[in-house]
Design an enzyme around this catalytic site. Sequence first.
Site, PDB file in Angstrom:
ATOM      1  N   LEU A 142       0.861  -1.181   0.000  1.00 22.17           N
ATOM      2  CA  LEU A 142       0.000   0.000   0.000  1.00 22.17           C
ATOM      3  C   LEU A 142       0.893   1.224   0.000  1.00 22.17           C
ATOM      4  O   LEU A 142       1.870   1.292   0.758  1.00 22.17           O
ATOM      5  CB  LEU A 142      -0.899   0.023   1.242  1.00 22.17           C
ATOM      6  CG  LEU A 142      -2.203  -0.768   1.189  1.00 22.17           C
ATOM      7  CD1 LEU A 142      -2.883  -0.742   2.545  1.00 22.17           C
ATOM      8  CD2 LEU A 142      -3.137  -0.217   0.121  1.00 22.17           C
ATOM      9  N   ASP A 143       0.568   2.206  -0.849  1.00 24.12           N
ATOM     10  CA  ASP A 143       1.374   3.426  -0.926  1.00 24.12           C
ATOM     11  C   ASP A 143       1.301   4.200   0.390  1.00 24.12           C
ATOM     12  O   ASP A 143       0.356   4.037   1.174  1.00 24.12           O
ATOM     13  CB  ASP A 143       0.882   4.311  -2.078  1.00 24.12           C
ATOM     14  CG  ASP A 143       1.140   3.673  -3.442  1.00 24.12           C
ATOM     15  OD1 ASP A 143       2.101   2.897  -3.550  1.00 24.12           O
ATOM     16  OD2 ASP A 143       0.354   3.937  -4.375  1.00 24.12           O
TER      17      ASP A 143
END
Length: 429
Positions: A142-143
């Site tokens: 996940l960024d």
Amino acid sequence: MRPALVWIPAAIVHTSIRSSCVGAFTSVAMKRSRDDGGVRSPGQRRRGTASAAGDSAAAPPSSSSAQQPQPPLYLAEGLLAVHKPLTWTSSDVVSYVRGILIRDAKDRGAAEDGGGGGGGGKRGGGRKRRGPLMKVGHGGTLDPLASGVLVLGVGKGTTLLQAYLNGDKQYTAACELGYETDTLDAEGKLVKTAPWDHVKSVVDVTKVVPKFTGKIEQIPPLYSAIRVDGKRLYEIARKDSEKAAEGVEIPKREVTIHELSVGTLFEEDIIQSGVVDGPRYREAAQALEAAAAETAKDDTGKNAESGEGSDGEEDVGGGKRKRKRNKKNKNKGTKKKNLFNEETVPALEPNCGDLELPRFALSLRCGGGTYVRSLVRDVGYELDTVATMTGLVRTKQGPFVLGDALQREDWNADAIYEAIRRSKERGIC
């Protein structure tokens, strides 16, 4: 008449002489032991003398001092879901959780090569590890500006993570028409703008949805972990984004979008997870960057007043110092700077989930390898404008949903192991 000579084998003579010597030594040793106030066996060394050959045979330990069973390295192994906070990278989460479990193992007295697949006590080359080897990994990145469900594997659970990398996931994304950044999210530099007022309502956005469901092809973002010519795209981009954008051909990828819908409202559980507020984020980021530029300008002026020229050749000593600094910061541009932390990042407030164009929400269920940032960009192009994803929440990964995710304040060894046990009870791992 001369007496007859009797031949005696040398071995018997040697044994006789040796027995006489040992007997003499034993007498002396017993005399010395009486002088010392005690009796010492011949094989027992005196204090301060070298160890005898027989010294290595230690007496068997008593039952009271018998070695206790070694504590296991892991108290449970398998999968769990944690909630990834805004601004944290997925690797940050893995490192943090691993640290918690290592400290717990040390507190319990678990050895480095304890049970549960901990491995040996040393790495290659005989170099001793600093702590127990704890295997912790995640099942899909996940960024930093995304939040939500992040599946972790602990111990043997790390072998199950590949299925989560390739498996289905669900997301809710915050989107905004009218501009595009080089990262395709709020964190990037503005690279394109376009009118959007011809898009009258979300109904117009909904009309293009069928073109982005099923199996589709998409070009991943320039800032992604995909390798091109042996290098990660984000490494190339951070070094020289303009040159990289022109010179690197990013291959298309086939991905699957199972479901896609458009909305104008974020539910409260989505907001509580953490959704970046695009307009507030841009405003705050611009203010911080302007302040940083002003500070850099002041520092340059101070250096000029102190006699340091732009070429760093004030004198031999000054020049050397300047060159060292330049060498140290040679690759500074390849590392992304975080403007905000978990507490300061501008995010949507509770009860503020209503959206109006140019802002809207996308909810989707997709297969592995899908880039939501690229999907939002392509939706913008289909609407004859540009668009950027400003926030993202992963609401489901495999069987794990937001409600299953262990919150940041609950990250401790007991809660982590209990979450793994619950997953086992559900038949997940």
